[in-house]
Design a protein around this motif. Structure first.
Motif: not given
Length: 433
Positions: A21-28, A199-203, A207-213
């Motif tokens: 749930s957290t990973a899907c929320f952050i990515g979207n 610019l904020m999209a980078g960090p 974070i989102g990718r790290y959680i999804r992995l």
């Protein structure tokens, strides 16, 4: 540690459900914060990249770039859907968020038209297309992922996390736009201010990718792999065996596409450019309505678990048909409170659809083509009708001279959606196929 199971499916640990749930929320959230930045700063971006045109033509050009970037989304849906259906939802989601975040970050670094001329809008278009291609796997993949993780009878509430995260991204974008346009000079906004959200999209993306992995494969995908049922070309399989579902899904998703971009993305521009409300007030009104919309999304997801997807989605079509023109008609008011109330009503109407649609589109397709079917139809609707909605709305007003033109356009799409929904099968109480 408690867990749940369904039939022969692998056990679902609650910590895995929370992590998913957290990973899907952050990515979207990251995806739609980026899209919000473009929509809410459209007037400023038009001056940066199309300064030699008059204000209407520049705004149309800005929205045209927004719309053209959606052309690649159906192809991206097929690409990411194929990866998700053949190799796992996690693989598609972790790579899509990385590419999306990098392309968004690079938009912030594009020199203005004053510095490099026509190459500025060209670079903007290229990066927007890369962004659109990568983002096309987000909404569908996250929804399918959560639908396959959700406990029995709770697919609606769990998949509603996806549109809620979308609204949260838009809310942050709207709040930033309200604060920045109010506190910063126009000169600074034209120079560097508009670049800050990108610019904020980078960090955030990293974070989102790290959680999804760290995510596990969904129980339904694992069960499919054990049966060796995912060795095919998903899009070909869909057009051979699921043509009816494809048509219904596309037509139902069309209302979501148009209403979403008109109500949540285009509205601040409509209020400031067409109604004459100052930009800060229009952003504040949108921000308040988005805040209530997020809560309503979860309510509608819960109600769809109780009453079924078909009743909820047909009801959403009906309220759009009945109330859109009256609500647009009374937007031309000087009362900020009244404008906020109207936007809240619009948000409630949209949440009826948006809180239900992810579960519906996840249930209409079987596991071996779920990601592809969802991503293709959802992104095709957004490419043809959603991404073009601000452009079409601006053009219709310019051609007809009527500020109600966008409302009639939205009603026409709602009529198409209700006809399609009447042909759909209710599957909210069935196990995922």
């Amino acid at each position: 540690m408690s867990s749940t199971t369904t039939g022969d499916l692998p056990l679902i640990k609650e910590q895995d459900l929370r992590k998913a749930s957290t990973a899907c929320f952050i990515g979207n959230f990251v995806e739609w914060f980026d899209y919000a930045a473009y929509g809410y700063f459209a007037v400023i971006i038009s001056k940066v990249f199309f300064p030699e045109q008059d204000s209407t033509a520049a705004l149309l050009s800005t929205f045209a770039v927004f719309a053209i970037s959606f052309i690649v989304r159906p192809f991206g849906g097929i690409f990411w859907g194929t990866i998700g259906d053949k190799f796992g939802r996690r693989n598609a989601l972790s790579w899509s968020i990385l590419i999306m975040s990098v392309s968004t970050f690079l938009i912030a670094l594009i020199p203005s038209y004053a510095l490099i001329g026509v190459f500025a809008p060209i670079l903007l278009l290229i990066l927007r297309m890369v962004q659109g291609f990568s983002a096309s796997g987000e909404y569908a993949g996250a929804s399918a992922f959560l639908a396959e993780y959700a406990p029995k009878g709770k697919r609606g509430i769990y998949t509603s996390i996806v549109p809620a995260s979308t609204a949260a991204g838009l809310l942050l974008g709207s709040l930033m736009a309200a604060v920045m346009t109010n506190m910063l000079s126009e000169e600074f906004m034209l120079d560097w201010g508009w670049r800050i959200p990108f610019l904020m999209a980078g960090p955030m993306g990293l974070i989102g990718r790290y959680i999804r992995l760290k995510l596990q494969k969904t129980p339904h995908f694992q069960a499919m792999e054990e049966k060796n049922a995912n060795h095919h070309t998903p899009i070909k399989h869909l057009f051979i065996h699921h043509r009816r579902q494809l048509v219904i899904a596309f037509m139902v998703a069309s209302l979501n596409a148009v209403a979403f971009y008109l109500v949540l993305s285009y509205m601040p521009t409509y209020l400031s450019q067409e109604i004459g409300i100052d930009e800060t007030t229009s952003f504040i009104a949108t921000s308040v309505s988005l805040f209530t919309y997020i809560g309503l999304i979860f309510l509608m997801g819960t109600l769809s678990d109780r009453f079924g997807r078909k009743k909820m989605l047909m009801a959403a079509c009906v309220v759009f048909i009945v109330f859109t023109v009256p609500l647009f008609s009374i937007l031309n008011t000087e009362s900020v409170l009244f404008i906020i109330l109207i936007e809240i009503v619009f948000g409630a109407m949209l949440s009826m659809n948006d809180g239900t649609l992810p579960a519906f589109l996840s249930e209409i397709f079987p596991t071996n083509v779920r990601y592809t079917g969802f991503a293709f139809t959802f992104n095709l609707a957004n490419a043809l009708l959603g991404g073009t909605a601000p452009l079409i709305a601006t053009w219709l007003i310019d051609v007809t001279g009527s500020k109600l033109a966008p409302a009639w356009y939205l009603i026409a799409i709602a009529v198409v959606a209700v006809i399609a929904m009447a042909q759909a099968t209710e599957r909210s109480r069935d196990e995922l196929r």
